[in-house]
Structures are given as C-alpha cells and as structure tokens.
Write a protein that holds these residues in place. Structure first.
Motif, PDB file in Angstrom:
ATOM      1  N   THR A   1     -15.618  43.578  10.893  1.00 51.17           N
ATOM      2  CA  THR A   1     -14.016  43.845  10.597  1.00 51.17           C
ATOM      3  C   THR A   1     -13.112  43.476  11.606  1.00 51.17           C
ATOM      4  O   THR A   1     -12.377  43.011  11.906  1.00 51.17           O
ATOM      5  N   VAL A   2     -13.796  45.113  12.021  1.00 47.15           N
ATOM      6  CA  VAL A   2     -12.276  45.374  13.077  1.00 47.15           C
ATOM      7  C   VAL A   2     -12.629  44.122  13.818  1.00 47.15           C
ATOM      8  O   VAL A   2     -11.266  43.941  14.919  1.00 47.15           O
ATOM      9  N   VAL A   3     -13.903  43.558  14.336  1.00 50.14           N
ATOM     10  CA  VAL A   3     -13.477  42.730  15.879  1.00 50.14           C
ATOM     11  C   VAL A   3     -12.996  41.308  15.585  1.00 50.14           C
ATOM     12  O   VAL A   3     -12.202  40.826  16.252  1.00 50.14           O
ATOM     13  N   ARG A   4     -12.825  41.303  13.669  1.00 49.68           N
ATOM     14  CA  ARG A   4     -12.639  39.647  13.524  1.00 49.68           C
ATOM     15  C   ARG A   4     -10.670  39.764  13.866  1.00 49.68           C
ATOM     16  O   ARG A   4     -10.019  39.547  13.845  1.00 49.68           O
ATOM     17  N   ARG A   5      -9.938  41.731  12.928  1.00 48.77           N
ATOM     18  CA  ARG A   5      -8.725  41.646  12.834  1.00 48.77           C
ATOM     19  C   ARG A   5      -8.376  41.257  14.592  1.00 48.77           C
ATOM     20  O   ARG A   5      -7.312  41.026  14.912  1.00 48.77           O
TER      21      ARG A   5
ATOM     22  N   SER B   1      -7.897  53.118  16.318  1.00 52.74           N
ATOM     23  CA  SER B   1      -8.428  53.429  15.118  1.00 52.74           C
ATOM     24  C   SER B   1      -7.791  54.241  14.133  1.00 52.74           C
ATOM     25  O   SER B   1      -8.030  53.956  12.868  1.00 52.74           O
ATOM     26  N   GLU B   2      -6.292  54.640  14.027  1.00 52.52           N
ATOM     27  CA  GLU B   2      -5.502  55.068  13.584  1.00 52.52           C
ATOM     28  C   GLU B   2      -4.932  54.422  12.583  1.00 52.52           C
ATOM     29  O   GLU B   2      -4.676  54.259  11.195  1.00 52.52           O
ATOM     30  N   ARG B   3      -4.495  53.110  13.057  1.00 54.14           N
ATOM     31  CA  ARG B   3      -4.367  51.572  12.669  1.00 54.14           C
ATOM     32  C   ARG B   3      -5.264  51.595  12.154  1.00 54.14           C
ATOM     33  O   ARG B   3      -4.707  50.756  10.678  1.00 54.14           O
ATOM     34  N   TYR B   4      -6.328  50.857  12.032  1.00 53.11           N
ATOM     35  CA  TYR B   4      -7.851  50.869  11.496  1.00 53.11           C
ATOM     36  C   TYR B   4      -7.875  51.786   9.925  1.00 53.11           C
ATOM     37  O   TYR B   4      -8.796  51.378  10.290  1.00 53.11           O
ATOM     38  N   GLY B   5      -7.599  53.017  10.064  1.00 53.87           N
ATOM     39  CA  GLY B   5      -8.538  53.627   9.420  1.00 53.87           C
ATOM     40  C   GLY B   5      -9.634  53.938   9.356  1.00 53.87           C
ATOM     41  O   GLY B   5     -10.714  54.281   8.192  1.00 53.87           O
ATOM     42  N   LEU B   6     -10.395  54.113  10.813  1.00 57.13           N
ATOM     43  CA  LEU B   6     -11.309  54.660  11.057  1.00 57.13           C
ATOM     44  C   LEU B   6     -12.219  55.324  13.195  1.00 57.13           C
ATOM     45  O   LEU B   6     -10.762  55.763  13.502  1.00 57.13           O
ATOM     46  N   SER B   7     -12.348  55.646  12.908  1.00 57.29           N
ATOM     47  CA  SER B   7     -13.109  56.601  14.588  1.00 57.29           C
ATOM     48  C   SER B   7     -13.226  56.200  15.430  1.00 57.29           C
ATOM     49  O   SER B   7     -13.394  54.270  15.421  1.00 57.29           O
ATOM     50  N   ARG B   8     -13.081  56.891  16.467  1.00 60.44           N
ATOM     51  CA  ARG B   8     -13.671  55.906  17.665  1.00 60.44           C
ATOM     52  C   ARG B   8     -14.691  55.473  17.663  1.00 60.44           C
ATOM     53  O   ARG B   8     -14.869  54.364  18.877  1.00 60.44           O
ATOM     54  N   THR B   9     -15.892  55.528  17.453  1.00 57.20           N
ATOM     55  CA  THR B   9     -16.919  55.187  17.386  1.00 57.20           C
ATOM     56  C   THR B   9     -17.355  53.758  17.380  1.00 57.20           C
ATOM     57  O   THR B   9     -17.682  52.493  18.002  1.00 57.20           O
ATOM     58  N   PRO B  10     -16.791  53.129  16.083  1.00 57.39           N
ATOM     59  CA  PRO B  10     -17.234  51.919  15.863  1.00 57.39           C
ATOM     60  C   PRO B  10     -16.419  51.103  16.321  1.00 57.39           C
ATOM     61  O   PRO B  10     -16.021  50.014  16.496  1.00 57.39           O
TER      62      PRO B  10
END
Lengths: 227, 227
Positions: free
Chosen positions: B12-16, B38-47
């Motif tokens: 989903t991040v790739v698409r966004r 990562s903060e903006r999309y609400g997930l960690s750095r790994t993905p």
DNA sequence: AAAATTTTTATTGCATACAATCAAATGAAC
DNA sequence: GTTCATTTGATTGTATGCAATAAAAATTTT
C-alpha cells in the motif's frame, strides 16, 4: 544503477542471487527460504528481504504474499510473450548501436566475435554462453541509452536460465555465431534497419526452437502455468 | 504483478508513494526521509525501506547509499533518452494493439477519445491529464503482452511529473487530442505500421517541446545534472 | 474409510533497538 | 580570512524479537 562507493551487504546479496539464478544454480520454481539464505550468506533477514524485494521488482523472483519468494518460473505462454518483447527491445538496441557505436566499441564487438569463433571450434558451450552474454551486452551499451540498456539487460537475465538449455542443443552454437556475424556486419555498415532485422530474427529463432521443444511435451503441460 | 489476496502494508505504501510522485505532490529531487515517512504513514521503517527499494527498482526513486532516498530527477539529457526510448516502446505497444485489440477494447478506446474531446472543449486540463493516462494504458493493455504493458506503464509513471507541466502549455491539449485521434484511427484500421508511426511522433513532439523549453533557460542549466 | 474440523507448527510481516558511517558544524592553525 | 582537522550529530544499514497468518498434521465426525 547504483554508485559503487560502499557495496552494502544487501547489494552484494542481490548480485550473488542474480548470479546463482542466471548460472542455473537456482532453478526456476525453487523456493527461496529467508532463514536458509540468511544463514548461508551470513547476514540477517532484514537486508535479505530487501534484496528479495529488489529481485522481485526486476522480475527474477516472485513474491507470493504470506507464502514466500520463488525463482520466477515462466509459463510457455509467458515465455513466448517474453521472447517477442525481447526481440523488439534488442532490435531497438541494435538499430541505435549501428548508428551510435564508437570506433572502440565496434572494435570490441569484432574482438568478441573472434573469441566466440574459437569457442565454437572447440565446442566449448560454457565459454560461448559467456561470450554470447558479452556480445549482447556490448550492443546494449552501444545503443548509448541507459533505458534500453537497462531494459535489455534485465530481459536477458530473466531469460538466462532457459537460454542455457537452448545453447546446449546440437548445432545451436554454430548457428547462433553465424547469426551474430550477420548482426555485426550490419552494425559495422551502420545499417540500423538490417541490424534490427537480423537481431529480431536471432531472438525469434529461439522462440521457434522453444515451440519445437514444447511440441515434444505431453499436451497437459502446454498452455497452463507450472506450479 | 502481485496477487491481491492480502494487501500488505508495504504494497500500500508503494502505491501511495507512487500516487504522490505521479500527482506531483512529491516533486523530483525531494528527499524521502525514512522516519518522516514512517510516521506519516503510521508504520515502521522496515516495510517502508522495502517500499523505497521497490520504487528504486522501478526507477521512480533513487537511493544513494548512506545518503538517503530521493525522488528521481532527470537531467535534460536523461529526459531526452527517456523520451526516445518511450517513443519506441509505445510504438511497439500501438503496433501490437492494432493487430490484437478485441472489439470491446477498441470500443473502450473510442469512448475514451469521446470523453477526452469533452475535456478539451471545456479546457479541463486536469480531466484531460487523467484521460490521457487512460488512453495510453488502454493501448498498453491492448498489446496483450504483459512485458510491454509493464514496461510502458513504468515509463509513463516516470515521465508523469514532467508531463503534467507539458499539458499545461497553451494549445498542447488540443494538439495532443488530435494526435490521439490519428493513433486511434490507425488502430481501428488495424494498421500497425501507421499506429506505430503516429504514436512515435506523438511522443517525439513532447521531446521537441521540451527542447524548446530548455532553449528558454540560461545556458548554465543545459547539459549538466541538476543536483 | 473419507471428509471436515481443529490443532499445531513453521514462516512471513512488522516493530524496535543498536551500531557503523557520513555530513555538517565547530574550532584550531596558517 | 581561509583552510584543514576534529568532533558532534543525525541517519542509514543491520540485527533481533514478537505477533499474525497460512500451510500441514492430527483428530473427530459422518
């Protein structure tokens, strides 16, 4: 594509996996276990996962969510699609190479052909396999366009596991070398149209051989993906 | 390219990110800070890192080792390289589409042209920008070859940030629509050669406009990469 | 005995934490 | 005042750990 100031572990793993897939050590369809590979290469799963993701983006590896990574396996139909596309890309590269190659690049191409002639005489298919790659890469570079170069390179890599089998066929090496000569002549004559035609035929012939190979298989294998 | 059984966060991040780059929200050259995103999309750095690596492989993002990720910025020279390559890819797609499009696909293409005509009359460049994308994607799909389709799609994405500017130029929308009509006519007539010629010209014209744009810039900007 | 359901197990996907490295800022020498 | 060296700071690259999910195995039911 990546500056070489600091070869990160991830980058080296990408290359090693690429090599192993291209060289046929990792055959299409094999599952790439993250922990196994991380132990094998002596690093953790994180950079290895990134490497797999990168390979997946280039098409050499397929990642099925929640199921793992596999070396991409082409269906017969997919293979023909790939070859017909590759034929056009190579045609573009050859056409531009004919117009834009420098003197040094043309000399290199001729030298490669001379070396290849030796491996043909010696029947050294392993050496020819390598020289074949160098011949095509020389043309990609000679096109002087990073986009064709990258695209053609990726396509060549994706087809490598299957091409190795092709070149083992009796007489294929000699024929291939003769086709390369036709391409070389056209490029040296700066005849883009002829170069494009010649290399397009060179690739298409591989598709034909593949079809013949398929015809010898049971019908059940044709037309559907091998899982 | 990826099965849709479980849309992972990375996907989903790739698409966004793709959307934000294409839509012009993230302009070429901007640095993509891992922690910020990562903060903006609400997930960690790994993905997120995996997403960036994937975007880098597709060419939309450039990762400079130990320096970070940036939205790919093309130099004038790189832009011309890209356009000349894109012209050939689109030519292949159009040529094959002319031969292989189904009746329904041809009807869809005509419908898109009709809709585009409306947005031209209304001078709605935003709507035309979207319909332009759909028109080209329809041709890619009509080629019935996943490799051309993917390649053309990726190239279109990479050019999107700059194309938006092109279409804002006075009269460019009307001209573009007319060119699309020529292409459509050739495809409907199943004339692959004509379709290829028409779409090649359609893309090349953008290169010419770009050159004109460059000519209006101070010499210092021409010929070297903008960092 | 075969099919369906539950339980187990192993593997992926993600989060957090640490260390290596590079860039910038500060200070010293010429 | 300029240049070079040193230190600091921030950011990337990597390792580890946990939870969710899917495939496989075992149990139950028809």
């Amino acid at each position: 594509m990546q500056s070489e100031c600091a070869p990160t572990l991830k980058a080296t793993v990408v290359r090693r996996l690429e090599d192993e897939i291209v060289s046929g050590l990792l055959t299409p369809g094999t599952r790439l276990d993250e922990v196994q590979l991380s132990e094998r290469y002596g690093l953790s799963r994180t950079p290895l996962r990134e490497a797999l993701a990168q390979l997946a983006a280039s098409g050499l590896v397929e990642i099925r969510p929640r199921s793992g990574a596999f070396v991409t396996q082409m269906s017969p139909r997919g293979m023909l699609e790939c070859l017909s596309y590759a034929a056009e890309i190579e045609a573009i590269a050859a056409s531009w190479a004919a117009a834009r190659m420098t003197g040094a690049e043309r000399a290199d191409l001729v030298a490669l052909q001379r070396d290849a002639a030796c491996s043909v005489e010696n029947g050294d298919s392993e050496a020819y396999f390598d020289l074949n790659r160098k011949f095509h890469e020389a043309i990609y570079a000679g096109a002087h366009n990073s986009y064709v170069q990258d695209a053609a390179h990726q396509l060549f890599l994706r087809g490598a596991p299957y091409r190795r089998l092709q070149l083992r066929q009796r007489g294929r090496i000699a024929t291939s070398h003769a086709e390369h000569q036709t391409i070389t002549d056209a490029i040296l004559a700066e005849d883009g149209e002829a170069a494009a035609r010649a290399i397009r035929a060179h690739i298409t012939i591989q598709g034909d051989r593949f079809m013949e190979f398929l015809a010898a298989l049971p019908d059940a294998f044709i037309g559907r993906d091998i899982r």
